[in-house]
Scaffold this motif. Structure first.
Motif, mmCIF file in Angstrom:
data_model
loop_
_atom_site.group_PDB
_atom_site.id
_atom_site.type_symbol
_atom_site.label_atom_id
_atom_site.label_comp_id
_atom_site.label_asym_id
_atom_site.label_seq_id
_atom_site.Cartn_x
_atom_site.Cartn_y
_atom_site.Cartn_z
ATOM 1 N N THR A 4 0.919 -1.206 0.131
ATOM 2 C CA THR A 4 -0.195 0.049 -0.128
ATOM 3 C C THR A 4 0.913 1.278 -0.064
ATOM 4 O OG1 THR A 4 -0.248 -0.120 2.383
ATOM 5 C CG2 THR A 4 -2.215 -1.034 1.080
ATOM 6 N N PHE A 5 2.003 1.188 0.517
ATOM 7 C CA PHE A 5 2.908 2.359 0.466
ATOM 8 C C PHE A 5 3.314 2.641 -0.886
ATOM 9 C CE2 PHE A 5 4.930 1.294 5.115
ATOM 10 C CZ PHE A 5 3.679 1.765 5.552
ATOM 11 N N LEU A 6 3.596 1.789 -1.634
ATOM 12 C CA LEU A 6 3.779 1.699 -3.213
ATOM 13 C C LEU A 6 2.661 2.363 -3.790
ATOM 14 C CD1 LEU A 6 5.421 1.066 -5.878
ATOM 15 C CD2 LEU A 6 4.294 -1.304 -5.535
ATOM 16 N N GLN A 7 1.524 1.724 -3.478
ATOM 17 C CA GLN A 7 0.366 2.247 -4.249
ATOM 18 C C GLN A 7 0.315 3.876 -3.978
ATOM 19 O OE1 GLN A 7 -3.420 1.059 -2.348
ATOM 20 N NE2 GLN A 7 -4.432 0.643 -4.418
ATOM 21 N N ASP A 8 0.206 4.235 -2.782
ATOM 22 C CA ASP A 8 0.288 5.594 -2.228
ATOM 23 C C ASP A 8 1.258 6.627 -3.372
ATOM 24 O OD1 ASP A 8 -1.684 4.872 -0.580
ATOM 25 O OD2 ASP A 8 -0.503 4.992 1.225
ATOM 26 N N GLU A 9 2.519 6.081 -3.214
ATOM 27 C CA GLU A 9 3.661 6.700 -3.794
ATOM 28 C C GLU A 9 3.424 6.740 -5.231
ATOM 29 O OE1 GLU A 9 7.636 6.557 -2.032
ATOM 30 O OE2 GLU A 9 6.557 5.479 -0.277
ATOM 31 N N LEU A 10 2.956 5.708 -5.813
ATOM 32 C CA LEU A 10 2.743 5.656 -7.366
ATOM 33 C C LEU A 10 1.374 6.507 -7.679
ATOM 34 C CD1 LEU A 10 3.194 4.535 -9.999
ATOM 35 C CD2 LEU A 10 1.772 2.776 -9.713
ATOM 36 N N ALA A 11 0.375 6.755 -6.781
ATOM 37 C CA ALA A 11 -0.548 7.660 -6.940
ATOM 38 C C ALA A 11 -0.079 9.023 -6.873
ATOM 39 C CB ALA A 11 -1.702 7.264 -6.091
ATOM 40 N N GLU A 12 0.747 9.218 -6.071
ATOM 41 C CA GLU A 12 1.214 10.711 -6.029
ATOM 42 C C GLU A 12 2.314 11.007 -7.132
ATOM 43 O OE1 GLU A 12 1.729 14.328 -4.864
ATOM 44 O OE2 GLU A 12 0.358 12.827 -3.985
ATOM 45 N N GLU A 13 2.863 10.131 -7.685
ATOM 46 C CA GLU A 13 3.821 10.085 -8.893
ATOM 47 C C GLU A 13 3.082 10.354 -9.913
ATOM 48 O OE1 GLU A 13 7.424 10.433 -10.674
ATOM 49 O OE2 GLU A 13 6.995 10.548 -8.682
ATOM 50 N N LEU A 14 2.077 9.860 -10.221
ATOM 51 C CA LEU A 14 1.100 9.965 -11.384
ATOM 52 C C LEU A 14 0.322 11.269 -11.364
ATOM 53 C CD1 LEU A 14 -0.666 6.624 -11.623
ATOM 54 C CD2 LEU A 14 0.858 7.658 -12.927
ATOM 55 N N ARG A 15 -0.024 11.846 -10.269
ATOM 56 C CA ARG A 15 -0.255 13.318 -9.728
ATOM 57 C C ARG A 15 0.439 14.187 -10.474
ATOM 58 N NH1 ARG A 15 -2.245 10.912 -4.947
ATOM 59 N NH2 ARG A 15 -4.508 10.554 -5.207
ATOM 60 N N LYS A 16 1.896 14.186 -10.293
ATOM 61 C CA LYS A 16 3.017 15.047 -10.666
ATOM 62 C C LYS A 16 3.205 14.805 -12.133
ATOM 63 C CE LYS A 16 5.766 14.305 -6.387
ATOM 64 N NZ LYS A 16 6.822 13.837 -5.978
ATOM 65 N N ILE A 17 2.927 13.738 -12.678
ATOM 66 C CA ILE A 17 3.255 13.154 -14.011
ATOM 67 C C ILE A 17 2.057 14.243 -14.850
ATOM 68 C CG2 ILE A 17 3.099 11.641 -16.042
ATOM 69 C CD1 ILE A 17 4.348 9.435 -14.125
ATOM 70 N N PHE A 18 1.190 14.190 -14.403
ATOM 71 C CA PHE A 18 -0.228 14.756 -15.014
ATOM 72 C C PHE A 18 -0.549 16.255 -14.636
ATOM 73 C CE2 PHE A 18 -0.466 10.234 -16.323
ATOM 74 C CZ PHE A 18 -0.254 10.548 -17.626
ATOM 75 N N LYS A 19 0.374 16.573 -13.924
ATOM 76 C CA LYS A 19 0.039 18.130 -13.321
ATOM 77 C C LYS A 19 -0.170 19.168 -14.694
ATOM 78 C CE LYS A 19 1.299 21.686 -10.091
ATOM 79 N NZ LYS A 19 2.490 21.865 -9.068
ATOM 80 N N GLY A 20 -1.232 19.721 -14.376
ATOM 81 C CA GLY A 20 -1.507 20.665 -15.569
ATOM 82 C C GLY A 20 -1.965 20.044 -16.927
ATOM 83 N N TYR A 21 -2.284 18.949 -17.122
ATOM 84 C CA TYR A 21 -2.696 17.916 -18.144
ATOM 85 C C TYR A 21 -4.155 17.933 -18.043
ATOM 86 C CZ TYR A 21 -2.571 14.361 -21.576
ATOM 87 O OH TYR A 21 -2.346 13.369 -22.739
#
Length: 172
Positions: A4-21
Motif C-alpha cells: 500500500t505504500f507503493l500504491q500511495d507513492e505511485l498515485a502521487e507520482e501520477l499526479r505529478k506526471i499529469f500536473k497541468g494536463y
C-alpha cells in the motif's frame, strides 16, 4: 515495505506526471486527471448548495449526484509474490484509465494511449520510484474491446520490486 505504500507513492507520482494536463469531462469542461487508489470513489449526493432551488422545492433531487470522476486513473494492487525469505517482494499493479471524449470521430482511444505513453516514458527514463521501488519488465497495456462511446478505457500492467525484509538472527 508494504504494497500500500507503493500504491500511495505511485498515485502521487501520477499526479505529478499529469500536473497541468487536462482532458474533457462529462460536465462539458476540461478537468485534471483524477488519481484514485484501488477503486473509484462512491458517488455522493450533490451538496445542497449545488442543487438548483427549483429542484429542491419540487423534490426532484433524487437522481442528482456528484460529478463523474472522468478523466481518471485507478492505481489498483493486483497481486504480489515473495519467492523466498531472501528475495524481494514483487507487486503487480494495474493502472485503469477512463476518459470522456464526446467528439463524433470516436478518437478517445488516442487520449488513453497518450496517458499510457506518458507513464511509460517516466519509468523508462527513471525506473526507480522514490528510491524504493524498481519497475520490472514486461510492462503491458491494453485498450477496451467493446464500444462505450463517449467513454474510453484502457489499462496498464506494471510490476515493481520492493526491497526484502532482512531476516533477524539473534544468534549471529
Amino acid at each position: 515495505m508494504v504494497a500500500t505504500f507503493l500504491q500511495d507513492e505511485l498515485a502521487e507520482e501520477l499526479r505529478k506526471i499529469f500536473k497541468g494536463y487536462s482532458l474533457k469531462s462529462p460536465d462539458g469542461g476540461m478537468d485534471k486527471i483524477h488519481v484514485f487508489r484501488q477503486l473509484l470513489p462512491m458517488p455522493e449526493p450533490a451538496g445542497q448548495e449545488e442543487i438548483p432551488p427549483e429542484l429542491l422545492e419540487n423534490g426532484l433531487v433524487n437522481g442528482i449526484t456528484s460529478p463523474d470522476p472522468y478523466p481518471y486513473i485507478i492505481v489498483r494492487i493486483d497481486d504480489g509474490e515473495i519467492e523466498n525469505t531472501s528475495s524481494a517482494q514483487m507487486v503487480n499493479i494495474n493502472l485503469l484509465i477512463g476518459i470522456y471524449e464526446p467528439d463524433y470521430d470516436k478518437q478517445g482511444h488516442k487520449d488513453v494511449l497518450n496517458i499510457i505513453a506518458k507513464i511509460y516514458e517516466r519509468f523508462a527514463k527513471v525506473p526507480v520510484l522514490n528510491g524504493k521501488y524498481t519497475i520490472q519488465y514486461p510492462v503491458t497495456w491494453a485498450l477496451q474491446e467493446e464500444e462505450s462511446y463517449p467513454y474510453y478505457f484502457g489499462g496498464m500492467g506494471m510490476a515493481f520490486e520492493i526491497a526484502s525484509i532482512v531476516r533477524e538472527d539473534r544468534y549471529a
